[in-house]
Scaffold this motif. Sequence first.
Motif, PDB file in Angstrom:
ATOM      1  N   HIS A 196       5.368   5.366   3.326  1.00  0.00           N
ATOM      2  CA  HIS A 196       5.752   6.410   4.284  1.00  0.00           C
ATOM      3  C   HIS A 196       6.822   5.871   5.237  1.00  0.00           C
ATOM      4  O   HIS A 196       7.761   6.572   5.610  1.00  0.00           O
ATOM      5  CB  HIS A 196       4.531   6.900   5.067  1.00  0.00           C
ATOM      6  CG  HIS A 196       3.475   7.525   4.196  1.00  0.00           C
ATOM      7  ND1 HIS A 196       3.702   8.663   3.456  1.00  0.00           N
ATOM      8  CD2 HIS A 196       2.196   7.166   3.934  1.00  0.00           C
ATOM      9  CE1 HIS A 196       2.595   8.983   2.785  1.00  0.00           C
ATOM     10  NE2 HIS A 196       1.668   8.077   3.053  1.00  0.00           N
ATOM     11  N   CYS A 254       0.842  -1.203   0.000  1.00  0.00           N
ATOM     12  CA  CYS A 254       0.000   0.000   0.000  1.00  0.00           C
ATOM     13  C   CYS A 254       0.878   1.254   0.000  1.00  0.00           C
ATOM     14  O   CYS A 254       2.018   1.210   0.475  1.00  0.00           O
ATOM     15  CB  CYS A 254      -0.886  -0.019   1.248  1.00  0.00           C
ATOM     16  SG  CYS A 254      -1.891   1.462   1.484  1.00  0.00           S
ATOM     17  N   SER A 313       1.214  12.840 -12.050  1.00  0.00           N
ATOM     18  CA  SER A 313       2.221  13.134 -13.070  1.00  0.00           C
ATOM     19  C   SER A 313       2.652  11.858 -13.780  1.00  0.00           C
ATOM     20  O   SER A 313       3.554  11.874 -14.605  1.00  0.00           O
ATOM     21  CB  SER A 313       3.433  13.806 -12.415  1.00  0.00           C
ATOM     22  OG  SER A 313       3.921  12.971 -11.398  1.00  0.00           O
ATOM     23  N   VAL A 314       2.005  10.726 -13.430  1.00  0.00           N
ATOM     24  CA  VAL A 314       2.384   9.445 -14.030  1.00  0.00           C
ATOM     25  C   VAL A 314       1.381   9.105 -15.137  1.00  0.00           C
ATOM     26  O   VAL A 314       0.204   8.873 -14.843  1.00  0.00           O
ATOM     27  CB  VAL A 314       2.405   8.334 -12.957  1.00  0.00           C
ATOM     28  CG1 VAL A 314       2.847   7.010 -13.555  1.00  0.00           C
ATOM     29  CG2 VAL A 314       3.303   8.729 -11.786  1.00  0.00           C
ATOM     30  N   VAL A 325      -5.468   4.350  -4.226  1.00  0.00           N
ATOM     31  CA  VAL A 325      -6.483   5.008  -3.396  1.00  0.00           C
ATOM     32  C   VAL A 325      -7.191   6.113  -4.183  1.00  0.00           C
ATOM     33  O   VAL A 325      -8.423   6.213  -4.180  1.00  0.00           O
ATOM     34  CB  VAL A 325      -5.853   5.580  -2.101  1.00  0.00           C
ATOM     35  CG1 VAL A 325      -6.877   6.409  -1.329  1.00  0.00           C
ATOM     36  CG2 VAL A 325      -5.326   4.450  -1.225  1.00  0.00           C
ATOM     37  N   VAL A 340      -1.991   9.969   4.086  1.00  0.00           N
ATOM     38  CA  VAL A 340      -1.426   9.943   5.444  1.00  0.00           C
ATOM     39  C   VAL A 340      -0.464  11.119   5.573  1.00  0.00           C
ATOM     40  O   VAL A 340       0.494  11.228   4.808  1.00  0.00           O
ATOM     41  CB  VAL A 340      -0.713   8.612   5.733  1.00  0.00           C
ATOM     42  CG1 VAL A 340       0.075   8.694   7.041  1.00  0.00           C
ATOM     43  CG2 VAL A 340      -1.726   7.474   5.822  1.00  0.00           C
TER      44      VAL A 340
HETATM   45  N1  LIG Z   1      -6.556   7.466   5.421  1.00  0.00           N
HETATM   46  C1  LIG Z   1      -6.411   6.145   5.281  1.00  0.00           C
HETATM   47  O1  LIG Z   1      -7.031   5.384   6.003  1.00  0.00           O
HETATM   48  C2  LIG Z   1      -5.511   5.597   4.215  1.00  0.00           C
HETATM   49  C3  LIG Z   1      -5.635   4.281   3.759  1.00  0.00           C
HETATM   50  C4  LIG Z   1      -4.841   3.841   2.688  1.00  0.00           C
HETATM   51  C5  LIG Z   1      -3.916   4.707   2.133  1.00  0.00           C
HETATM   52  N2  LIG Z   1      -3.796   5.968   2.625  1.00  0.00           N
HETATM   53  C6  LIG Z   1      -2.883   6.955   2.049  1.00  0.00           C
HETATM   54  O2  LIG Z   1      -3.396   7.351   0.784  1.00  0.00           O
HETATM   55  C7  LIG Z   1      -2.319   7.872   0.003  1.00  0.00           C
HETATM   56  C8  LIG Z   1      -2.355   7.243  -1.390  1.00  0.00           C
HETATM   57  O3  LIG Z   1      -2.129   5.840  -1.310  1.00  0.00           O
HETATM   58  P1  LIG Z   1      -1.789   5.018  -2.626  1.00  0.00           P
HETATM   59  O4  LIG Z   1      -1.670   3.586  -2.251  1.00  0.00           O
HETATM   60  O5  LIG Z   1      -2.707   5.389  -3.716  1.00  0.00           O
HETATM   61  O6  LIG Z   1      -0.309   5.603  -2.888  1.00  0.00           O
HETATM   62  P2  LIG Z   1       0.560   5.923  -4.181  1.00  0.00           P
HETATM   63  O7  LIG Z   1       1.866   6.376  -3.662  1.00  0.00           O
HETATM   64  O8  LIG Z   1       0.494   4.795  -5.124  1.00  0.00           O
HETATM   65  O9  LIG Z   1      -0.209   7.146  -4.873  1.00  0.00           O
HETATM   66  C9  LIG Z   1       0.079   8.487  -4.699  1.00  0.00           C
HETATM   67  C10 LIG Z   1       0.010   9.169  -6.065  1.00  0.00           C
HETATM   68  O10 LIG Z   1       0.098  10.591  -5.912  1.00  0.00           O
HETATM   69  C11 LIG Z   1       0.845  11.120  -6.975  1.00  0.00           C
HETATM   70  N3  LIG Z   1       1.310  12.447  -6.551  1.00  0.00           N
HETATM   71  C12 LIG Z   1       2.421  12.787  -5.869  1.00  0.00           C
HETATM   72  N4  LIG Z   1       2.450  14.107  -5.628  1.00  0.00           N
HETATM   73  C13 LIG Z   1       1.314  14.624  -6.157  1.00  0.00           C
HETATM   74  C14 LIG Z   1       0.755  15.938  -6.208  1.00  0.00           C
HETATM   75  N5  LIG Z   1       1.373  16.998  -5.648  1.00  0.00           N
HETATM   76  N6  LIG Z   1      -0.438  16.105  -6.828  1.00  0.00           N
HETATM   77  C15 LIG Z   1      -1.080  15.047  -7.388  1.00  0.00           C
HETATM   78  N7  LIG Z   1      -0.601  13.772  -7.355  1.00  0.00           N
HETATM   79  C16 LIG Z   1       0.588  13.575  -6.751  1.00  0.00           C
HETATM   80  C17 LIG Z   1       1.922  10.086  -7.220  1.00  0.00           C
HETATM   81  O11 LIG Z   1       2.469  10.174  -8.504  1.00  0.00           O
HETATM   82  C18 LIG Z   1       1.143   8.771  -7.006  1.00  0.00           C
HETATM   83  O12 LIG Z   1       0.609   8.285  -8.224  1.00  0.00           O
HETATM   84  C19 LIG Z   1      -1.050   7.588   0.792  1.00  0.00           C
HETATM   85  O13 LIG Z   1      -0.689   8.748   1.539  1.00  0.00           O
HETATM   86  C20 LIG Z   1      -1.489   6.501   1.752  1.00  0.00           C
HETATM   87  O14 LIG Z   1      -0.698   6.467   2.909  1.00  0.00           O
HETATM   88  C21 LIG Z   1      -4.577   6.418   3.647  1.00  0.00           C
END
Ligand SMILES: NC(=O)c1ccc[n+]([C@@H]2O[C@H](COP(=O)([O-])OP(=O)(O)OC[C@H]3O[C@@H](n4cnc5c(N)ncnc54)[C@H](O)[C@@H]3O)[C@@H](O)[C@H]2O)c1
Length: 348
Positions: free
Chosen positions: A43, A38, A202-203, A181, A269
């Motif tokens: 982090h 995940c 940006s991907v 997410v 997070v």
């Molecule tokens: N609140 C919760 O209960 C919970 C549960 C699961 C995951 N999360 C959190 O959700 C977030 C996303 O998780 P994920 O598995 O999709 O992670 P991930 O790292 O795969 O996705 C993050 C995406 O954000 C993009 N990104 C980076 N900087 C950016 C910006 N400034 N603007 C727009 N996009 C940007 C990245 O390119 C990446 O594709 C993480 O912080 C994770 O810890 C929280």
Amino acid sequence: MNGLVFRGIRDIRYEPVPDPRIEAPDDALVRVRLAGICGSDMHVYHGREQGLDVGTVMGHEMVGDIVAVGSAIQRFRPGQRVGSPFTTNCGGCFYCRTGLTARCECGQLFGWRQNGKGLHGMQAEFVRVPKADSTLFAIPEDVDDREALLLGDVLPTGYYCAARADIDSQSVCVVLGCGPVGLMAVAAARYLGCQTIFAVDSVPDRLSMAAQFGALPLDLHKDEVAASIMRHTDGRGADAVLEAVGSPQAMRLAYELVRPGGVISTVGVHTESGFAFSPAEAYDKNLTFRIGRCPARALLAEAMQILRAFREPIRANFTHELSLSQGAEGYRLFDEKREGCLKVVLRP
Ligand SMILES: NC(=O)c1ccc[n+]([C@@H]2O[C@H](COP(=O)([O-])OP(=O)(O)OC[C@H]3O[C@@H](n4cnc5c(N)ncnc54)[C@H](O)[C@@H]3O)[C@@H](O)[C@H]2O)c1
Ligand SMILES: [Zn+2]
Ligand SMILES: [Zn+2]
């Protein structure tokens, strides 16, 4: 047994670890079929989130089969296929009764041990699940292992993000981050009736996935994100910004994009100590701000409905399946977003 163990920043190793066993009457022991990596694991991997004991088994996403239950367990028996949210919950405390299972008074996060206390994670052959009757859920036959794995974390989290953004069919909504997410947040916003959803990342591969879920993709590096949103809203800004990144830059962008009176709903997070906007800036926009850990166990029914509504694009999220022993490579692939990597699952 073997598991993926945290040894330090960017150092995850496949190692022998002690076999978990039933320790309390309300425990269950699960043999893991599939474990997920995940964005939250990242982090810790990068050292943004600190305090995890070296030697902790990582991971909080899995689907597996019950192999043993404690004497107090009533709902489960060995042989059943189960999924799990990423935290345990007792089912009886104030928070569990009111739907905030993520803040259960005795809840624990899988894969988080600090100062010798806490739970090992799910990127292993077996996992011990405390409070199993109220934590685990049985998986319907028509839901496959990969889909089931999403029900414990990214699906309900995407839904939680969208559900707290006060959106309807007329809203202009922006999703920041198109990781697993963020993509589920796009699906959930669609499920809630929202017609206009911009998705920012940006991907390129991830932006194409967002388009498959019905979003209008915007490339952070190529498109004028703020200008596009302003153009689309007569210069006001978005009604809702769903932040699924977890960085101060993304939080700042959310603030820039939201209109006065709008909502920022964030599930990223956040480990920083201050906000990316000041109280004065929040005041000046009459901002509504929602943040926090998803109560995944309480949102299972909604997550299941979104899964059934978006099966095809959701299946396309699974870009990599490796054996658990190749887990360190799985972390690198996901981190570097190599080979179009979006969701990595590991098979013990
Ligand atoms: N609140 C919760 O209960 C919970 C549960 C699961 C995951 N999360 C959190 O959700 C977030 C996303 O998780 P994920 O598995 O999709 O992670 P991930 O790292 O795969 O996705 C993050 C995406 O954000 C993009 N990104 C980076 N900087 C950016 C910006 N400034 N603007 C727009 N996009 C940007 C990245 O390119 C990446 O594709 C993480 O912080 C994770 O810890 C929280
Ligand atoms: Zn997670
Ligand atoms: Zn509780």
